[in-house]
Design a protein around this motif. Sequence first.
Motif, PDB file in Angstrom:
ATOM      1  N   LEU A  60       0.634  -1.379  -0.368  1.00  0.00           N
ATOM      2  CA  LEU A  60      -0.174   0.520  -0.178  1.00  0.00           C
ATOM      3  C   LEU A  60       1.069   1.355  -0.021  1.00  0.00           C
ATOM      4  O   LEU A  60       0.708   2.673  -0.614  1.00  0.00           O
ATOM      5  CB  LEU A  60      -0.693  -0.102   1.254  1.00  0.00           C
ATOM      6  N   ALA A  61       2.347   0.956   0.677  1.00  0.00           N
ATOM      7  CA  ALA A  61       3.000   2.410   1.062  1.00  0.00           C
ATOM      8  C   ALA A  61       3.471   1.946  -0.744  1.00  0.00           C
ATOM      9  O   ALA A  61       4.265   3.412  -0.802  1.00  0.00           O
ATOM     10  CB  ALA A  61       3.883   2.111   2.395  1.00  0.00           C
ATOM     11  N   SER A  67     -11.376  -9.538   9.318  1.00  0.00           N
ATOM     12  CA  SER A  67      -9.730 -10.390   9.485  1.00  0.00           C
ATOM     13  C   SER A  67      -9.076  -9.648   9.730  1.00  0.00           C
ATOM     14  O   SER A  67      -8.706  -8.542   8.679  1.00  0.00           O
ATOM     15  CB  SER A  67      -9.983 -11.457   7.932  1.00  0.00           C
ATOM     16  N   PRO A  68      -7.700  -9.584   9.910  1.00  0.00           N
ATOM     17  CA  PRO A  68      -6.438  -8.544  10.048  1.00  0.00           C
ATOM     18  C   PRO A  68      -6.844  -7.722   8.455  1.00  0.00           C
ATOM     19  O   PRO A  68      -6.051  -6.392   8.383  1.00  0.00           O
ATOM     20  CB  PRO A  68      -5.184  -8.705  10.814  1.00  0.00           C
ATOM     21  N   VAL A  69      -6.265  -8.463   8.163  1.00  0.00           N
ATOM     22  CA  VAL A  69      -5.824  -7.938   6.897  1.00  0.00           C
ATOM     23  C   VAL A  69      -7.135  -7.123   5.806  1.00  0.00           C
ATOM     24  O   VAL A  69      -7.209  -6.678   5.297  1.00  0.00           O
ATOM     25  CB  VAL A  69      -5.590  -8.788   5.228  1.00  0.00           C
ATOM     26  N   GLU A 129      -9.761   0.107   6.227  1.00  0.00           N
ATOM     27  CA  GLU A 129      -8.902   1.606   7.293  1.00  0.00           C
ATOM     28  C   GLU A 129      -8.013   2.480   5.688  1.00  0.00           C
ATOM     29  O   GLU A 129      -8.569   3.554   5.976  1.00  0.00           O
ATOM     30  CB  GLU A 129      -8.158   1.450   7.799  1.00  0.00           C
ATOM     31  N   HIS A 130      -7.893   1.829   4.150  1.00  0.00           N
ATOM     32  CA  HIS A 130      -7.549   2.564   3.531  1.00  0.00           C
ATOM     33  C   HIS A 130      -8.393   2.464   2.047  1.00  0.00           C
ATOM     34  O   HIS A 130      -7.885   2.914   1.122  1.00  0.00           O
ATOM     35  CB  HIS A 130      -6.397   1.975   3.082  1.00  0.00           C
ATOM     36  N   GLY A 131      -9.822   1.855   2.388  1.00  0.00           N
ATOM     37  CA  GLY A 131     -10.298   2.011   1.275  1.00  0.00           C
ATOM     38  C   GLY A 131     -10.679   1.277   0.288  1.00  0.00           C
ATOM     39  O   GLY A 131     -11.181   1.961  -0.716  1.00  0.00           O
TER      40      GLY A 131
END
Length: 307
Positions: free
Chosen positions: A20-21, A47-49, A55-57
């Motif tokens: 993502l970064a 799930s964590p993923v 959170e990042h849309g």
Amino acid sequence: MRLVFAGTPEPAVPSLQRLLASSRHEVVAVVTRPDAIAGRGRKVTRSPVGTLADEHGIPVLTPQKPSEPEFVAALTALAPDCCPVVAYGALLPQRLLDIPVFGWVNLHFSLLPAWRGAAPVQAAVLAGDEFTGAATFQIEKGLDTGPVFGVVTEKIAVGDTAGELLDRLARSGAHLLESTMDGIEDGVLQPVPQSTDGVSYAPKLDAETAHIRWDQPALAIGRRIRAVTPAPGAWTEIDGKRLKLGPVELVEESLPVRTIEIRKSGVYIGTATTAIRLDQVQPQGKRMMPALDWARGARLEPGAVVA
């Protein structure tokens, strides 16, 4: 490249964060296992993923089975260049593998061909391996048999639990996965077929595997406890009640096999070789606590034994 990331548990999160970064790649969607009941509250949990993607849309796909026609159509419409995978948790049919231009690339937490399968980190600790690592490889029909793009190595410390080792591999593996995506995009990275020597398998460890057999040598018991920590969690039985065990200390003295001895210095249990000193334990329905605190409260009879 346009990426569709597939992963589910916490160890997959660092890899998704790296991608993502990245300024070179675009994560256009995430594939993860469906929301499931988890935790003491028995609540339906993402799930964590999936949580990180939310959170990042990022759009999140949660097929019950990857072979579902609706999911195949959705992935086709996304037109990914590549699908990086970290502990997704489901087998992928060939028609899915054929969709991305550069296929599906898996980050596996072992030095392939060693420890193919569901629990490579646990298997390495259980076997007493000195080194392990992570590998990126091209997914094909066989179980973790595809050609390898790259590897990183990791020394296994004497006291490492599987959880601690996996945390380190998740971080170093995330760098490896990102560099693998870069190399594929640049056209400078070609996968190398795995060796036919040194193949070993690591099936998922269940609760029965985590049941400690005290008639084994202390070294083997210590490795088994560390291998199943934190999950599924080592356990034994005392007076018909299950007791979960944290990592233990091996001591240079002997006790009769399965015999419990309580001293000011701690709680000791005899094995086939030397004794073991318990550290943290968890009685049924309670939290982890120092073994000596548990033993005092349990009021064990002299000569008590573990099952």
